[in-house]
Design a protein around this motif. Structure first.
Motif, PDB file in Angstrom:
ATOM      1  N   ASN A 162       0.868  -1.180   0.000  1.00 42.26           N
ATOM      2  CA  ASN A 162       0.000   0.000   0.000  1.00 42.26           C
ATOM      3  C   ASN A 162       0.900   1.224   0.000  1.00 42.26           C
ATOM      4  O   ASN A 162       1.801   1.334   0.847  1.00 42.26           O
ATOM      5  CB  ASN A 162      -0.928   0.019   1.214  1.00 42.26           C
ATOM      6  N   PRO A 163       0.706   2.175  -0.928  1.00 40.97           N
ATOM      7  CA  PRO A 163       1.653   3.281  -1.088  1.00 40.97           C
ATOM      8  C   PRO A 163       1.576   4.348  -0.001  1.00 40.97           C
ATOM      9  O   PRO A 163       2.500   5.155   0.140  1.00 40.97           O
ATOM     10  CB  PRO A 163       1.295   3.861  -2.455  1.00 40.97           C
ATOM     11  N   TRP A 164       0.460   4.418   0.696  1.00 36.11           N
ATOM     12  CA  TRP A 164       0.215   5.402   1.752  1.00 36.11           C
ATOM     13  C   TRP A 164       0.299   6.823   1.200  1.00 36.11           C
ATOM     14  O   TRP A 164       0.061   7.044   0.002  1.00 36.11           O
ATOM     15  CB  TRP A 164       1.136   5.172   2.950  1.00 36.11           C
ATOM     16  N   VAL A 165       0.615   7.806   2.025  1.00 38.90           N
ATOM     17  CA  VAL A 165       0.393   9.220   1.675  1.00 38.90           C
ATOM     18  C   VAL A 165       1.412   9.732   0.671  1.00 38.90           C
ATOM     19  O   VAL A 165       1.066  10.188  -0.428  1.00 38.90           O
ATOM     20  CB  VAL A 165       0.400  10.097   2.940  1.00 38.90           C
ATOM     21  N   ASP A 166       2.691   9.664   1.010  1.00 43.78           N
ATOM     22  CA  ASP A 166       3.708  10.331   0.191  1.00 43.78           C
ATOM     23  C   ASP A 166       3.865   9.683  -1.180  1.00 43.78           C
ATOM     24  O   ASP A 166       3.919  10.377  -2.202  1.00 43.78           O
ATOM     25  CB  ASP A 166       5.056  10.349   0.926  1.00 43.78           C
ATOM     26  N   LYS A 167       3.936   8.357  -1.220  1.00 41.97           N
ATOM     27  CA  LYS A 167       4.141   7.696  -2.506  1.00 41.97           C
ATOM     28  C   LYS A 167       2.928   7.859  -3.406  1.00 41.97           C
ATOM     29  O   LYS A 167       3.067   7.914  -4.636  1.00 41.97           O
ATOM     30  CB  LYS A 167       4.464   6.218  -2.300  1.00 41.97           C
ATOM     31  N   SER A 168       1.725   7.926  -2.826  1.00 42.79           N
ATOM     32  CA  SER A 168       0.523   8.115  -3.644  1.00 42.79           C
ATOM     33  C   SER A 168       0.630   9.379  -4.492  1.00 42.79           C
ATOM     34  O   SER A 168       0.124   9.416  -5.624  1.00 42.79           O
ATOM     35  CB  SER A 168      -0.716   8.200  -2.753  1.00 42.79           C
TER      36      SER A 168
END
Length: 284
Positions: free
Chosen positions: A234-240
């Protein structure tokens, strides 16, 4: 073009062709580019596959969501200039066969090896994927056959995107006891059910054959065959914010749990032999 009573060929707005399944058993969609399934909804059930709302289905560009086929390597190659996750997911596969009965629909596609640059894959092999769709579950079977006179090795994955209404209320059971590497560190032992509160990129080895994704919408069962490794992402906040065709907040509504042959579980295939990586998914 109608392939069977419930299966036809259609086009999306960008011109990409897909196989459309509209059956009493299920609704499904499989793009010829990448042989990539982007929809499977069992009869009377909820969708089991996630695709980004930002996806625009462009020629030659990998689709964000569904089940990308990562082949003949997973992740970043030793040569960092080579495409991430291999080449199969952006090439045009050939529809081979459709078999429809009252209980199931089988759709097989093959990758013409003339499309594979021998810089990336100098071996003589064949690659086929079969989708087995029923009213209860989806089975995906990826078969490599070695047509060469020497042993071949490869890594691969069925990079399945699953839906959830809330990733913070989602957990994955069944990985306990497996070893994992995350962000190049490890191996560590998974001792508990996995919950999500940060970017997750775990590559597991020695995993059991079945995991359960528990979401507020219900439990998704994910089985594997000929696979002792899997990937949880799951990429979460920054990678999204850095991902293409992915809204900044869509990490809330998805996760990937991928049947794989990676790390020490890479596929080793003798001349004349075949290897089939499979995943079976259903609502539990």
């Amino acid at each position: 073009m109608q392939l069977s009573e419930s299966v036809s060929i259609a086009h999306c707005d960008s011109g990409l062709e897909y196989i459309n399944v509209d059956s009493p058993l299920c609704q499904a969609r499989i793009f010829l580019q990448g042989a990539q399934l982007t929809q499977y909804t069992p009869a009377g059930g909820k969708p089991l596959i996630w695709v980004s709302q930002e996806e625009d289905f462009q020629v030659g560009k990998s689709i964000r969501g569904g089940i990308p086929i990562c082949w003949p390597w997973f992740g970043v190659h030793q040569n960092p200039e080579w495409p991430i996750h291999g080449v199969a997911r952006v090439l045009l596969w050939r529809a081979q066969e459709v078999k429809e009965t009252s209980d199931e629909i089988r759709i097989s596609l093959s990758l013409p090896m003339t499309l594979v640059d021998d810089t990336y894959w100098p071996h003589k092999t064949s690659l086929q994927v079969e989708y087995v769709l029923t009213a209860k579950q989806l089975e995906v079977r990826l078969t490599n056959t070695n047509l060469d006179d020497h042993e071949v090795q490869l890594t691969q994955a069925l990079h399945t995107y699953f839906p959830t209404p809330d990733i913070t209320q989602t957990e994955v059971d069944g990985l306990q006891g497996a070893q994992y590497i995350e962000f190049g560190e490890g191996p560590f032992e998974q001792t508990e059910v996995v919950k999500f509160g940060r970017e997750t990129d775990m590559v597991y080895s020695g995993a059991s054959d079945l995991q359960r994704i528990r979401t507020p919408d219900g439990t998704i069962e994910v089985g594997r065959e000929n696979s002792r490794s899997c990937v949880l992402w799951n990429p979460w906040v920054d990678k999204s914010k850095r991902l293409s065709n992915f809204a900044d907040d869509e990490y809330h509504t998805m996760l990937c749990l991928e049947a794989a042959n990676v790390l020490d579980d890479k596929a080793t295939i003798a001349p004349g032999e075949s290897h089939t990586l499979a995943t079976i998914i259903r609502w539990g």
